[in-house]
Scaffold this active site. Structure first.
Site, PDB file in Angstrom:
ATOM      1  N   GLY A  67      41.110  11.614  -8.263  1.00  0.00           N
ATOM      2  CA  GLY A  67      42.524  11.935  -8.207  1.00  0.00           C
ATOM      3  C   GLY A  67      43.420  11.170  -9.157  1.00  0.00           C
TER       4      GLY A  67
ATOM      5  CD  GLU B  56      43.430   6.216  -4.721  1.00  0.00           C
ATOM      6  OE1 GLU B  56      43.190   6.821  -5.776  1.00  0.00           O
ATOM      7  OE2 GLU B  56      42.699   6.255  -3.729  1.00  0.00           O
ATOM      8  CG  ASP B  57      44.885  10.064  -5.782  1.00  0.00           C
ATOM      9  OD1 ASP B  57      44.674   9.117  -4.995  1.00  0.00           O
ATOM     10  OD2 ASP B  57      44.179  11.085  -5.789  1.00  0.00           O
TER      11      ASP B  57
ATOM     12  CG  ASP C 208      46.447   9.757   4.073  1.00  0.00           C
ATOM     13  OD1 ASP C 208      47.518   9.698   4.678  1.00  0.00           O
ATOM     14  OD2 ASP C 208      45.576  10.611   4.342  1.00  0.00           O
TER      15      ASP C 208
ATOM     16  CG  PHE D  89      47.091  17.906   2.264  1.00  0.00           C
ATOM     17  CD1 PHE D  89      46.213  16.869   2.551  1.00  0.00           C
ATOM     18  CD2 PHE D  89      46.767  18.781   1.243  1.00  0.00           C
ATOM     19  CE1 PHE D  89      45.036  16.713   1.843  1.00  0.00           C
ATOM     20  CE2 PHE D  89      45.597  18.639   0.518  1.00  0.00           C
ATOM     21  CZ  PHE D  89      44.722  17.601   0.823  1.00  0.00           C
ATOM     22  CB  VAL D  90      51.170  16.105  -1.881  1.00  0.00           C
ATOM     23  CG1 VAL D  90      52.459  16.019  -1.081  1.00  0.00           C
ATOM     24  CG2 VAL D  90      50.460  14.763  -1.899  1.00  0.00           C
TER      25      VAL D  90
ATOM     26  CG  ASP E 250      40.973  17.830  -4.335  1.00  0.00           C
ATOM     27  OD1 ASP E 250      41.260  16.654  -4.012  1.00  0.00           O
ATOM     28  OD2 ASP E 250      40.012  18.438  -3.860  1.00  0.00           O
TER      29      ASP E 250
HETATM   30  P1  IMP Z   1      42.874   7.095   2.249  1.00  0.00           P
HETATM   31  O1  IMP Z   1      41.501   6.553   2.057  1.00  0.00           O
HETATM   32  O2  IMP Z   1      43.056   7.723   3.617  1.00  0.00           O
HETATM   33  O3  IMP Z   1      43.985   6.154   1.918  1.00  0.00           O
HETATM   34  O4  IMP Z   1      43.018   8.344   1.318  1.00  0.00           O
HETATM   35  C1  IMP Z   1      43.099   8.246   0.001  1.00  0.00           C
HETATM   36  C2  IMP Z   1      42.444   9.440  -0.649  1.00  0.00           C
HETATM   37  O5  IMP Z   1      42.482  10.622   0.167  1.00  0.00           O
HETATM   38  C3  IMP Z   1      43.205   9.768  -1.904  1.00  0.00           C
HETATM   39  O6  IMP Z   1      42.650   9.098  -2.990  1.00  0.00           O
HETATM   40  C4  IMP Z   1      43.043  11.259  -1.995  1.00  0.00           C
HETATM   41  O7  IMP Z   1      41.848  11.562  -2.671  1.00  0.00           O
HETATM   42  C5  IMP Z   1      42.927  11.726  -0.574  1.00  0.00           C
HETATM   43  N1  IMP Z   1      44.224  12.174  -0.039  1.00  0.00           N
HETATM   44  C6  IMP Z   1      44.995  11.545   0.870  1.00  0.00           C
HETATM   45  N2  IMP Z   1      46.118  12.231   1.106  1.00  0.00           N
HETATM   46  C7  IMP Z   1      46.062  13.312   0.300  1.00  0.00           C
HETATM   47  C8  IMP Z   1      46.964  14.407   0.063  1.00  0.00           C
HETATM   48  O8  IMP Z   1      48.059  14.538   0.636  1.00  0.00           O
HETATM   49  N3  IMP Z   1      46.560  15.312  -0.849  1.00  0.00           N
HETATM   50  C9  IMP Z   1      45.381  15.232  -1.527  1.00  0.00           C
HETATM   51  N4  IMP Z   1      44.527  14.231  -1.345  1.00  0.00           N
HETATM   52  C10 IMP Z   1      44.859  13.277  -0.432  1.00  0.00           C
HETATM   53 MG    MG Z   2      41.594   9.802  -4.586  1.00  0.00          MG
END
Ligand code: IMP
Ligand code: MG
Length: 182
Positions: A44, A99-100, A103, A154-155, A161
Site C-alpha cells: 500500500g 505506511e499507507d 488502522d 474503509f478507504v 486497495d
Molecule cells: P493495521 O495492521 O490494522 O494497522 O492495518 C494496516 C493495514 O491494513 C494497512 O497497511 C492496509 O494495508 C490495511 N488497511 C487498513 N485500513 C484500510 C482501509 O481503510 N483501506 C484499505 N486498506 C486498509
Molecule cells: Mg499496507
C-alpha cells in the site's frame, strides 16, 4: 480504470499533493544535514513513498518490507508476519518507516519489532503514515509524521486497495456500494 463501485472522494489529488509537500518539507528540516533511509511497507505505501521521497530534499535511499496476515486480512486476524526483509544493513542509518494507513496498528508494530530496527543499530527510527484511523487502534504505535487523521471508514486509492483493486486511483475515496466487513 473505471471503478464499478461507487466511490466518494475523501481526499482529492490536490489535497494529497499539498499535504505530502508539507510532510516532505518538515522531514527535510528535521533531518537537515543527515541522510535518510526510507522503508516502505508493501504494498500500500508504494505510491505514497514515491511521491513523499520526491518532496524530501535530503540524500536518501529506500527499500521495502512486506507483512502478511495468516488469515484473509490483518483486520480480521490481528496476526501478521514478515514476508520480505530489508536487503541491506541499516546500521548507523536514520530510518523512516512509511505506511499507507495505520488502522489497528498491528502491521506497523510488527514491521517495527520483527524488523527490530533498533537492535540492528539504526541511528534513529521514525514513522510516517499517510492516514491514521485512531478509532480502531488495538496496539499503541507512535506516528511521527501523519498526513491525515480519518474517521473509521474503509478507504481505497492512492495505493490502498479493496480486494486488489483501486490502488491506482489518484485520490483517496470511500467505497459506498460494497463496504467490506470489518
Ligand atoms: P493495521 O495492521 O490494522 O494497522 O492495518 C494496516 C493495514 O491494513 C494497512 O497497511 C492496509 O494495508 C490495511 N488497511 C487498513 N485500513 C484500510 C482501509 O481503510 N483501506 C484499505 N486498506 C486498509
Ligand atoms: Mg499496507
Amino acid at each position: 480504470m473505471e471503478p464499478k463501485d461507487e466511490i466518494e472522494v475523501l481526499l482529492s489529488e490536490e489535497q494529497l499533493e499539498t499535504r505530502i509537500k508539507e510532510l516532505g518539507e518538515e522531514i527535510s528540516r528535521d533531518y537537515e544535514g543527515k541522510a535518510l533511509f526510507v522503508v516502505g511497507i508493501l504494498k500500500g505505501s508504494a505510491i505514497f513513498l514515491a511521491d513523499l521521497i520526491r518532496s524530501i530534499d535530503l540524500p536518501l535511499d529506500y527499500d521495502f518490507v512486506a507483512i502478511s496476515s495468516y488469515g484473509a486480512d490483518t483486520r480480521s486476524s490481528g496476526v501478521v508476519r514478515l514476508v520480505k526483509d530489508l536487503d541491506a544493513s541499516i546500521e548507523g542509518r536514520h530510518v523512516l518507516i512509511v505506511e499507507d494507513i495505520v488502522d489497528t496498528g498491528w502491521t506497523l508494530r510488527l514491521s517495527y519489532l520483527a524488523e527490530n530496527m533498533k537492535a540492528r543499530n539504526a541511528a534513529s527510527v521514525k514513522v510516517c503514515a499517510l492516514l491514521d484511523k485512531p478509532s480502531r487502534r488495538q496496539v499503541d504505535v507512535g506516528i511521527d509524521y501523519c498526513g491525515f487523521v480519518i474517521d473509521d471508514l474503509f478507504v481505497v486509492g492512492y495505493g490502498l486497495d479493496y480486494n486488489g483493486r483501486y490502488r491506482n486511483l489518484r485520490y483517496v475515496g470511500v467505497v459506498r456500494s460494497s463496504r467490506p466487513e470489518n
